[in-house]
Design an enzyme around this catalytic site. Structure first.
Site, PDB file in Angstrom:
ATOM      1  N   TRP A   1       0.836  -1.216   0.000  1.00 17.41           N
ATOM      2  CA  TRP A   1       0.000   0.000   0.000  1.00 17.41           C
ATOM      3  C   TRP A   1       0.867   1.263   0.000  1.00 17.41           C
ATOM      4  CZ3 TRP A   1      -1.543   3.011   4.766  1.00 17.41           C
ATOM      5  CH2 TRP A   1      -2.518   3.983   4.480  1.00 17.41           C
TER       6      TRP A   1
ATOM      7  N   GLN B   1       5.062   5.233  -4.375  1.00 15.09           N
ATOM      8  CA  GLN B   1       6.196   5.896  -3.711  1.00 15.09           C
ATOM      9  C   GLN B   1       7.539   5.326  -4.167  1.00 15.09           C
ATOM     10  OE1 GLN B   1       6.088   5.385   0.537  1.00 15.09           O
ATOM     11  NE2 GLN B   1       7.595   6.975   0.961  1.00 15.09           N
TER      12      GLN B   1
ATOM     13  N   LYS C   1      10.702   8.945  13.931  1.00 16.24           N
ATOM     14  CA  LYS C   1      11.480   9.821  13.041  1.00 16.24           C
ATOM     15  C   LYS C   1      10.744  11.108  12.676  1.00 16.24           C
ATOM     16  CE  LYS C   1       9.994   7.727   8.648  1.00 16.24           C
ATOM     17  NZ  LYS C   1      10.418   6.986   7.468  1.00 16.24           N
TER      18      LYS C   1
ATOM     19  N   TYR D   1      -4.895  -0.569  -4.540  1.00 16.20           N
ATOM     20  CA  TYR D   1      -3.539  -0.039  -4.338  1.00 16.20           C
ATOM     21  C   TYR D   1      -2.968   0.445  -5.673  1.00 16.20           C
ATOM     22  CZ  TYR D   1      -3.714  -2.255   0.309  1.00 16.20           C
ATOM     23  OH  TYR D   1      -4.067  -2.637   1.587  1.00 16.20           O
TER      24      TYR D   1
ATOM     25  N   GLY E   1       5.151  -2.478   6.030  1.00 11.52           N
ATOM     26  CA  GLY E   1       5.306  -1.642   4.846  1.00 11.52           C
ATOM     27  C   GLY E   1       6.720  -1.104   4.886  1.00 11.52           C
TER      28      GLY E   1
ATOM     29  N   GLN F   1      -8.601  -8.444   8.477  1.00 12.23           N
ATOM     30  CA  GLN F   1      -7.418  -7.568   8.402  1.00 12.23           C
ATOM     31  C   GLN F   1      -7.739  -6.214   9.031  1.00 12.23           C
ATOM     32  OE1 GLN F   1      -4.556  -5.699   4.966  1.00 12.23           O
ATOM     33  NE2 GLN F   1      -4.857  -7.888   4.943  1.00 12.23           N
TER      34      GLN F   1
ATOM     35  N   GLN G   1      14.873  -0.337   5.843  1.00 10.90           N
ATOM     36  CA  GLN G   1      13.764  -0.350   6.829  1.00 10.90           C
ATOM     37  C   GLN G   1      13.303  -1.781   7.069  1.00 10.90           C
ATOM     38  OE1 GLN G   1      10.765   2.086   4.974  1.00 10.90           O
ATOM     39  NE2 GLN G   1      11.771   4.010   5.487  1.00 10.90           N
TER      40      GLN G   1
HETATM   41  P1  NDP Z   1       3.426   0.729   8.741  1.00  4.39           P
HETATM   42  O1  NDP Z   1       2.518   1.382   9.709  1.00  4.39           O
HETATM   43  O2  NDP Z   1       4.443  -0.194   9.308  1.00  4.39           O
HETATM   44  O3  NDP Z   1       4.108   1.864   7.870  1.00  4.39           O
HETATM   45  C1  NDP Z   1       5.114   1.527   6.965  1.00  4.39           C
HETATM   46  C2  NDP Z   1       5.904   2.775   6.592  1.00  4.39           C
HETATM   47  O4  NDP Z   1       6.607   3.286   7.725  1.00  4.39           O
HETATM   48  C3  NDP Z   1       6.968   2.475   5.565  1.00  4.39           C
HETATM   49  O5  NDP Z   1       6.469   2.425   4.254  1.00  4.39           O
HETATM   50  C4  NDP Z   1       7.938   3.628   5.807  1.00  4.39           C
HETATM   51  O6  NDP Z   1       7.369   4.784   5.222  1.00  4.39           O
HETATM   52  C5  NDP Z   1       7.908   3.711   7.344  1.00  4.39           C
HETATM   53  N1  NDP Z   1       8.879   2.794   7.977  1.00  4.39           N
HETATM   54  C6  NDP Z   1       8.744   1.446   8.152  1.00  4.39           C
HETATM   55  N2  NDP Z   1       9.800   0.928   8.802  1.00  4.39           N
HETATM   56  C7  NDP Z   1      10.627   1.964   9.058  1.00  4.39           C
HETATM   57  C8  NDP Z   1      11.884   2.047   9.704  1.00  4.39           C
HETATM   58  N3  NDP Z   1      12.478   0.976  10.222  1.00  4.39           N
HETATM   59  N4  NDP Z   1      12.461   3.262   9.785  1.00  4.39           N
HETATM   60  C9  NDP Z   1      11.862   4.379   9.282  1.00  4.39           C
HETATM   61  N5  NDP Z   1      10.668   4.355   8.652  1.00  4.39           N
HETATM   62  C10 NDP Z   1      10.055   3.149   8.540  1.00  4.39           C
HETATM   63  O7  NDP Z   1       2.604  -0.178   7.698  1.00  4.39           O
HETATM   64  P2  NDP Z   1       1.666   0.261   6.459  1.00  4.39           P
HETATM   65  O8  NDP Z   1       0.793   1.392   6.824  1.00  4.39           O
HETATM   66  O9  NDP Z   1       2.525   0.376   5.258  1.00  4.39           O
HETATM   67  O10 NDP Z   1       0.756  -1.031   6.341  1.00  4.39           O
HETATM   68  C11 NDP Z   1       1.358  -2.291   6.012  1.00  4.39           C
HETATM   69  C12 NDP Z   1       0.490  -3.019   5.026  1.00  4.39           C
HETATM   70  O11 NDP Z   1      -0.795  -3.265   5.596  1.00  4.39           O
HETATM   71  C13 NDP Z   1       0.160  -2.279   3.716  1.00  4.39           C
HETATM   72  O12 NDP Z   1       1.188  -2.345   2.770  1.00  4.39           O
HETATM   73  C14 NDP Z   1      -1.060  -3.047   3.254  1.00  4.39           C
HETATM   74  O13 NDP Z   1      -0.672  -4.268   2.664  1.00  4.39           O
HETATM   75  C15 NDP Z   1      -1.774  -3.303   4.571  1.00  4.39           C
HETATM   76  N6  NDP Z   1      -2.822  -2.280   4.808  1.00  4.39           N
HETATM   77  C16 NDP Z   1      -4.121  -2.707   4.786  1.00  4.39           C
HETATM   78  C17 NDP Z   1      -5.150  -1.838   4.979  1.00  4.39           C
HETATM   79  C18 NDP Z   1      -6.549  -2.343   4.947  1.00  4.39           C
HETATM   80  O14 NDP Z   1      -7.489  -1.541   4.940  1.00  4.39           O
HETATM   81  N7  NDP Z   1      -6.770  -3.636   4.908  1.00  4.39           N
HETATM   82  C19 NDP Z   1      -4.914  -0.382   5.188  1.00  4.39           C
HETATM   83  C20 NDP Z   1      -3.515  -0.041   5.241  1.00  4.39           C
HETATM   84  C21 NDP Z   1      -2.520  -0.961   5.068  1.00  4.39           C
HETATM   85  P3  NDP Z   1       8.214   6.107   4.843  1.00  4.39           P
HETATM   86  O15 NDP Z   1       9.580   5.678   4.419  1.00  4.39           O
HETATM   87  O16 NDP Z   1       7.410   6.737   3.774  1.00  4.39           O
HETATM   88  O17 NDP Z   1       8.232   6.925   6.107  1.00  4.39           O
END
Ligand code: NDP
Length: 322
Positions: free
Chosen positions: A23, A29, A222, A56, A288, A182, A294
């Site tokens: 996502w 991105q 961060k 997505y 994500g 989910q 990360q």
């Molecule tokens: P997170 O809350 O874990 O966010 C992930 C984001 O955080 C990354 O893309 C990055 O973004 C940042 N990040 C992650 N790890 C680190 C690190 N170690 N250091 C610094 N920044 C970090 O998860 P998501 O919101 O991406 O959700 C995960 C998955 O869940 C999605 O891909 C999707 O498959 C699912 N999902 C499902 C939904 C639903 O309605 N069913 C809704 C939303 C998500 P950045 O670099 O941009 O800061």
């Protein structure tokens, strides 16, 4: 780092404790090379589940993932891929959205095509649809499973009542019931997983594939109030997400959580993901990532969960419930 696996609810399917979602990253991105590098790091470290959805990047995320899965030639019986129907993949006509039989079937066919697979391992109803009877959706999912196009089906952000109704319909007609839900789950967002669904774990045997374990990155520590410049929270069109996830009170809590994480020798993202894993009702935490570094960091959450003793968990509870 050694991956661990959990059963998806009462099904026999074993999912890796950490999984990878696409996502806002795949087809948006990050470029295709980064997407491929992320999937390789994931797979090489034992992640067996890749999460996707028709909405997505309006289908583009599934196309990117499909091309990578094809190129990698990983044996089909070593990975699990999902799609989700409800929001459509761009079109907004009433036939192109929702959980009626027409859209759920057409969205399944479109996802199979974009992902270049013969069947979806997991197929989710991305939201409840007030305009379609739950029985119609249950029958449709059952029929897709009978046709070999889907292996397991589930829901996302449904209420406990709606999930119970789906089970009642399935039970009455001897249809295959949903096995997983989910929901969002992280230190800031706990109600559904910890309270609302509590009666479902022991009864219908609900499995959970939880999303946004880091609250879109806020739980990495961060961010300032404006959002870290290179992050999703500063991307055009995502002001709503920044406003939902970032505020002063949360940033104050994050500072306290960072101190607890440091006291056990962990970074905050690893600590926050490990905290999700400490909940036995979580089947897999969907990660994500916009960079491989990360993901490599976050993979440490599997072993880190052993450091979150009851005393540490109580300390977190005190901070997040204040
Ligand atoms: P997170 O809350 O874990 O966010 C992930 C984001 O955080 C990354 O893309 C990055 O973004 C940042 N990040 C992650 N790890 C680190 C690190 N170690 N250091 C610094 N920044 C970090 O998860 P998501 O919101 O991406 O959700 C995960 C998955 O869940 C999605 O891909 C999707 O498959 C699912 N999902 C499902 C939904 C639903 O309605 N069913 C809704 C939303 C998500 P950045 O670099 O941009 O800061």
């Amino acid at each position: 780092m050694s991956m661990r696996y959990r059963r998806l609810g009462t099904s026999g399917l074993q999912v890796s404790e950490l999984s990878l979602g696409s996502w806002l990253t795949f087809g948006k991105q990050v470029g295709d090379e980064t997407a491929e590098a992320l999937m390789k790091v994931a797979y090489d470290n034992g992640i067996n589940f890749f999460d996707n959805a028709e909405i997505y990047s309006r289908g583009e995320s599934e196309r990117v993932m499909g091309r990578i899965l094809k190129r990698m030639e990983w044996p089909r019986d070593t990975w699990i891929v999902s799609s989700k129907a409800f929001f459509g993949s761009g079109g907004k006509q009433p036939t192109q959205l929702g959980l009626h039989r027409k859209h759920v079937v057409e969205a399944c066919h479109a996802a199979l095509d974009r992902l270049q697979v013969d069947y979806l391992d997991l197929y989710f109803c991305h939201r409840p649809d007030p305009n379609t009877p739950i029985s119609e959706t249950v029958w449709t999912m059952h029929q897709l499973i009978m046709q070999g196009k889907v292996l397991y089906w589930g829901t996302s952000e449904w209420s406990a009542e709606e999930i119970k109704e789906a089970h009642a319909v399935a039970g009455k007609h001897h249809l295959i019931a949903p096995v997983m839900e989910q929901p969002q789950y992280n230190m800031f967002h706990r109600e559904k997983v910890e309270s609302e669904f509590a009666p479902l774990y022991g009864t219908v045997g609900l499995g959970t594939t939880i999303w946004s374990p880091l609250a879109s990155g806020v739980l990495t520590g961060k961010h300032s109030l404006e959002g870290d410049a290179s992050s999703r929270l500063r991307m055009a069109g995502l002001d709503w997400l920044r406003e939902r996830e970032l505020n002063e009170a949360r940033l104050r809590t994050v500072e306290e959580l960072k101190n607890i994480a440091q006291s056990v020798g962990l970074t905050l993202p690893v600590f926050a993901i490990a905290w999700c894993l400490r909940n036995p009702h979580v089947s897999t935490v969907i990660l994500g990532a916009s960079r491989t570094a990360q993901l490599e960091e976050n993979l440490h959450a599997v072993e880190a969960q052993d450091l979150l003793t009851p005393a540490v968990m109580a300390e977190v509870q005190r901070v997040i419930e204040r």
